[in-house]
Design a protein around this motif. Structure first.
Motif, mmCIF file in Angstrom:
data_model
loop_
_atom_site.group_PDB
_atom_site.id
_atom_site.type_symbol
_atom_site.label_atom_id
_atom_site.label_comp_id
_atom_site.label_asym_id
_atom_site.label_seq_id
_atom_site.Cartn_x
_atom_site.Cartn_y
_atom_site.Cartn_z
ATOM 1 N N VAL A 9 1.177 -1.238 -0.017
ATOM 2 C CA VAL A 9 0.000 -0.185 0.135
ATOM 3 C C VAL A 9 0.736 1.603 -0.284
ATOM 4 N N HIS A 31 2.179 2.112 -3.246
ATOM 5 C CA HIS A 31 1.631 2.663 -4.230
ATOM 6 C C HIS A 31 1.299 4.067 -4.216
ATOM 7 N N TRP A 44 -4.491 -6.996 9.726
ATOM 8 C CA TRP A 44 -4.555 -6.652 9.087
ATOM 9 C C TRP A 44 -4.024 -7.315 7.524
ATOM 10 N N SER A 54 -5.578 -9.632 4.176
ATOM 11 C CA SER A 54 -5.402 -8.898 3.408
ATOM 12 C C SER A 54 -5.512 -9.135 1.240
ATOM 13 N N ILE A 72 -7.185 -5.596 1.306
ATOM 14 C CA ILE A 72 -6.649 -4.524 1.135
ATOM 15 C C ILE A 72 -6.855 -4.673 -0.336
ATOM 16 N N HIS A 106 -7.551 -1.226 -2.771
ATOM 17 C CA HIS A 106 -7.065 -0.430 -1.912
ATOM 18 C C HIS A 106 -6.588 0.476 -2.690
ATOM 19 N N TYR A 107 -6.476 -0.249 -3.990
ATOM 20 C CA TYR A 107 -5.554 1.105 -4.705
ATOM 21 C C TYR A 107 -6.593 2.457 -5.438
ATOM 22 N N GLN A 110 -6.680 4.346 -2.848
ATOM 23 C CA GLN A 110 -5.539 5.724 -2.577
ATOM 24 C C GLN A 110 -5.136 6.573 -2.922
ATOM 25 N N LEU A 134 -1.844 6.958 4.263
ATOM 26 C CA LEU A 134 -1.575 5.708 4.648
ATOM 27 C C LEU A 134 -2.411 5.529 6.005
ATOM 28 N N MET A 163 -5.424 2.793 6.473
ATOM 29 C CA MET A 163 -5.114 1.511 7.007
ATOM 30 C C MET A 163 -6.572 1.943 8.105
ATOM 31 N N TYR A 180 -10.413 0.735 6.611
ATOM 32 C CA TYR A 180 -10.077 -0.509 7.061
ATOM 33 C C TYR A 180 -10.308 -1.417 8.060
#
Length: 361
Positions: free
Chosen positions: A35, A38, A286, A290, A293, A297-298, A301, A323, A327, A330
C-alpha cells in the motif's frame, strides 16, 4: 507433507485449527509495504524503505503461498479450491473495480482520477500488460497460474522414488531462470503473466520446501539467534539491492543471482522478524485479511492521496497521512466486506468440492 494448511498468502479464509499469528503479522507487514509503495507513486515521493524492500516485497507473498501449498484430493479438488480462493476474487474485483465502476463514473460524468481510463481495451488490458485501474489484482491471477505450475512439479516429483526435493528445487530454479530470460528482451511475446509466474516460482518452491523440511513455523532452539540472523539477512538484501524490481512487468535491474538471493534474504528477514515479535494486533489483523486490502486499496488510495495533496501538505507527509487514514478506514471496510461480500473475498466457497472427492482422498 503436513496434513493441515494455512491460508494462501493473501487469502483470509478461516481455518478450524488455530492460525499461526506471526504468519499473519508477516502478511500484515507485506500489505503495508504494498500500500505504501502505491501511495508513493500517487504522491510522487520516494522512501528508502521502498527501495530496500523492492526485491522481497512480492517474493514474500509468493513464499507464503508456497509455504502452505497442498495438493488436496486430486487435481480437480485442488483446482476448485484455488478457483474459490484466487480466481473468483480476481475476476470479481478486476471486472468491477477496473471496468464496471470506472464506466459508471465516466458515463455519469462524475470526475475522478480513474473515470477517464475506460476503454474496451480494459477487458484484456491486464493480460497484455496495459495500465488498468485496479492493477494489484494481477497478483491473484499470477498466483493462480503459479499454483498450477507447482502442482505439476509436485505431481511429477511423486513419481520419483528418490531425489524429490532435489527435483522440485532444480525444476523451480530452471523455470525461474527461463522466466527471467523472457523479461530481458523487454518485448512481450508471453502474455497473461505466464512468464512472471515462472520467474517467481523459486520463491513459491522455497516456501513449500521450508514448510515440509524445516521447523520454521514452530518454536525451536535456534530462535534465540533470530535477531542476529535478521540483521545479517537484512544487511545482505539492502546492500545488494538496487533499482526497482517489477514483478508485475517481469523487469529486473538485478542479475538472477542477486534477484533470488536478495529476495530470499529480505523475505526471510521479514518472516523471522514477525516470528520474533509474534503479533501486533492491528498489523496482524490487516495481514489476516490482506486479500481484501489488496484487491480494493488501489483506487481508494489514489483518490485519497489526491485529496490530501490538495490540502497543501508536502508530498512526503501526504503519503504518510494517507497511509494512516487508509489503513484506519480498513477497520470499517474489512468487517463490511466480510459480511456482504464473503464469496468474492475467499471467505466462503462459491464452488463446493464434491463429497466423493473428499471420501476418495
Amino acid at each position: 507433507m503436513s496434513t493441515s494448511e494455512q491460508t494462501p498468502a493473501v487469502s483470509p479464509v478461516e481455518e478450524k485449527k488455530p492460525r499461526i499469528e506471526f504468519i499473519d503479522l508477516a502478511k500484515g507487514f507485506c500489505i503495508l509495504l504494498v500500500v505504501f509503495h502505491h501511495l508513493q507513486s500517487s504522491t510522487k515521493t520516494h522512501f528508502l524503505i521502498d527501495q530496500y524492500t523492492t526485491a522481497c516485497r512480492m517474493p514474500l507473498y509468493f513464499f507464503l503461498s508456497g509455504l502452505f501449498f497442498k495438493p488436496y484430493e486430486n487435481f480437480l479438488g485442488f483446482l476448485i479450491r484455488k478457483t474459490n480462493k484466487l480466481l473468483i476474487p480476481f475476476l470479481f474485483f478486476y471486472t468491477v473495480v477496473s471496468l464496471a465502476i470506472p464506466a459508471l463514473l465516466y458515463y455519469t460524468h462524475i470526475d475522478t482520477s480513474f473515470a477517464d481510463k475506460v476503454s474496451w481495451e480494459g477487458i484484456w488490458g491486464l493480460w497484455t500488460y496495459k495500465p488498468v485501474v485496479n492493477s494489484p489484482v494481477w497478483f491473484l491471477w499470477c498466483l493462480f497460474i503459479m499454483n498450477l505450475y507447482f502442482y505439476l512439479i509436485y505431481y511429477l516429483s511423486q513419481k520419483l522414488p528418490n531425489g524429490r526435493v532435489l527435483f522440485m528445487a532444480a525444476v523451480c530454479v530452471a523455470l525461474g531462470l527461463w522466466g527471467y530470460h523472457m523479461g530481458l528482451s523487454r518485448t512481450r511475446y508471453v502474455y497473461a503473466y505466464l512468464d512472471t509466474a515462472l520467474t517467481a516460482l523459486p520463491f513459491f518452491g522455497m516456501g513449500f520446501l521450508m514448510r515440509k523440511y524445516t521447523n520454521l513455523l514452530v518454536p525451536n532452539r535456534f530462535d534465540k539467534y533470530l535477531w542476529i540472523v535478521i540483521v545479517l539477512l537484512s544487511a545482505y538484501a539492502i546492500y545488494f539491492t538496487h533499482g526497482r524490481v517489477r514483478y508485475i512487468n517481469n523487469i529486473y535491474p538485478l542479475n538472477p543471482f542477486f534477484l533470488y538471493t536478495c529476495g530470499a534474504a529480505g523475505l526471510m528477514a521479514i518472516i523471522l522478524l514477525a516470528k520474533k515479535i509474534k503479533t501486533l494486533p492491528l498489523v496482524t489483523y490487516w495481514g489476516r485479511y490482506s486479500i481484501i486490502i489488496l484487491v480494493t486499496h488501489y483506487p481508494i488510495q489514489e483518490e485519497l492521496a489526491n485529496l490530501i495533496l490538495k490540502t497543501g501538505l508536502p508530498p512526503t507527509w501526504a503519503a504518510i497521512v494517507s497511509l494512516i487514514i487508509l489503513m484506519a478506514a480498513y477497520l470499517v471496510i474489512i468487517p463490511f466486506v466480510l459480511r456482504y461480500f464473503p464469496y468474492v473475498t475467499a471467505q466462503k466457497d462459491v464452488i463446493k468440492v464434491p463429497e466423493r472427492l473428499k471420501k476418495e482422498s
